[in-house]
Scaffold this active site. Structure first.
Site, PDB file in Angstrom:
ATOM      1  N   CYS A 271       0.821  -1.231   0.000  1.00  0.00           N
ATOM      2  CA  CYS A 271       0.000   0.000   0.000  1.00  0.00           C
ATOM      3  C   CYS A 271       0.846   1.269   0.000  1.00  0.00           C
ATOM      4  CB  CYS A 271      -0.969  -0.015   1.171  1.00  0.00           C
ATOM      5  SG  CYS A 271      -0.221   0.082   2.811  1.00  0.00           S
ATOM      6  N   HIS A 319      -2.663   1.321   6.752  1.00  0.00           N
ATOM      7  CA  HIS A 319      -3.000   1.205   5.333  1.00  0.00           C
ATOM      8  C   HIS A 319      -3.176   2.595   4.744  1.00  0.00           C
ATOM      9  CE1 HIS A 319      -4.303  -1.040   1.794  1.00  0.00           C
ATOM     10  NE2 HIS A 319      -5.253  -0.130   1.623  1.00  0.00           N
ATOM     11  N   HIS A 331      -5.640   1.883  -4.492  1.00  0.00           N
ATOM     12  CA  HIS A 331      -4.743   1.350  -3.462  1.00  0.00           C
ATOM     13  C   HIS A 331      -4.343  -0.077  -3.800  1.00  0.00           C
ATOM     14  CE1 HIS A 331      -7.822  -1.086  -0.941  1.00  0.00           C
ATOM     15  NE2 HIS A 331      -8.393  -0.782  -2.086  1.00  0.00           N
TER      16      HIS A 331
END
Length: 355
Positions: A271, A319, A331
């Protein structure tokens, strides 16, 4: 004589074999019904099975733990990379220092030889014995100059040796820290791999329908939770700057490439690796980890998010994705998935940062 035949239950009086089978079958069905919870009226068979819900919760927890461990790994890897460069520079400095010391030693050796060849007895005695006092005085002046130069070179050698020792100590310290970081990297790598392997084993226990339902839930809100309040209006406005627009173009170009933990492009990403890579394509350096990216600019309210802003998720900032407008982020979600578009409110948001 005693019988060795297996004992059999004596049938109840008047009960035939088919009747006994019927009784046993009914008893088994009753036991199964007692062990199974009653399904609500109108529910589809197998819908909302506690086992699937429990598995999904455990999978989510393992993926979150793996992301935390991955970002920790990324942070250690970033520090190790910087330290590795410092070690290389320190070792180069040691090599240059050793070369300087060697050169000074050779120079001192040459001066000592010249002094020896000019005469090794006391200068006053040589003046009394010489037949050419003027010539001797000239030589003595030369020897004196050589001696002065020799002392200067000696001082330079001592300073160079001291500096060399300091450089060696510095290089040794950096090497020790690098070794410690590399061991930490191995530990973090094993931690991530264990969690991801455990998550995959649980995913394999889900049926195809349950996996599809899990994927739908992941892409439309966080496991059935209410969407975040204050989501950006449709369209999302324009990027906040030219570099943000370039980063958005880069992150969109990565859609479809695989997730790989610890990867920062160009062919696979985790990520924070994805968002860092996208901004690098725009000529802007941002930190490697999602935790550091949360502080890599000005934080703005979610309702004011613009394309190029970093959307950081969960309280531990484990994240991150990039807002691209229209209520969407791009993402790198988790292992087995590819870089993709998802709703910005797919999971709890902790910050929106504008680099």
């Amino acid at each position: 004589m005693a019988s060795h035949r297996s004992p059999r239950r004596t049938p109840l009086p008047g009960q035939s074999w088919p009747a006994r089978v019927t009784v046993l079958s009914a008893a088994a069905a009753g036991a199964a019904a007692a062990l199974s919870p009653a399904a609500p009226a109108g529910a589809e068979p197998g819908a909302g099975k506690p086992a699937a819900k429990s598995l999904n919760a455990r999978i989510d927890r393992l993926y979150e733990q793996a992301e935390v461990a991955t970002e920790k790994y990324n942070g250690v890897a970033e520090r190790a990379g910087k330290l590795r460069k410092q070690v290389t520079n320190a070792q180069d400095a040691v090599a240059r220092g050793q070369s300087e010391v060697n050169e000074l030693r050779n120079s001192l050796g040459g001066l000592a030889g010249a002094q020896y060849r000019s005469g090794g007895i006391d200068p006053t005695l040589r003046l009394l014995l010489t037949e050419d006092p003027d010539g001797f005085l000239d030589k003595a002046a030369t020897v004196d100059r050589i001696g002065t130069r020799q002392m200067l070179k000696l001082r330079q050698l001592r300073a160079a040796q001291h500096d060399l020792e300091q450089r060696r100590d510095e290089a040794a310290g950096k090497l020790a820290r690098l070794d410690s970081l590399q061991k930490a990297l191995k530990r973090e790598k094993k931690s991530v791999q264990r969690k991801l392997a455990a998550a995959q084993r649980l995913v394999n226990k889900l049926s195809a329908d349950e996996r599809a339902a899990r994927e739908r839930a992941a892409r439309h809100g966080h496991r059935g939770e209410a969407p975040e309040d204050g989501l950006p209006a449709g369209g999302g406005g324009k990027a906040s700057s030219a570099r943000a627009a370039s980063a958005v173009a880069a992150v969109k170009s990565a859609v479809g490439r695989p997730y790989a933990w610890g990867a920062a492009g160009p062919y696979s990403f985790d990520c924070s690796g994805l968002t860092q890579w996208a901004y690098k394509q725009a000529g802007t350096a941002i930190p490697r980890t999602s935790q550091a990216q949360r502080s890599a600019g000005r934080q703005v309210p979610l309702g004011q998010a613009r394309p190029g802003d970093l959307v950081v998720y969960r309280d531990d900032a484990s994240h991150v994705g990039m807002y691209v407008g229209g209520g969407q982020v791009v993402h790198a979600p988790y292992p087995g998935a590819k870089v993709r578009y998802d709703p910005v409110g797919m999971m709890p948001i902790s910050a929106v940062t504008r680099p």
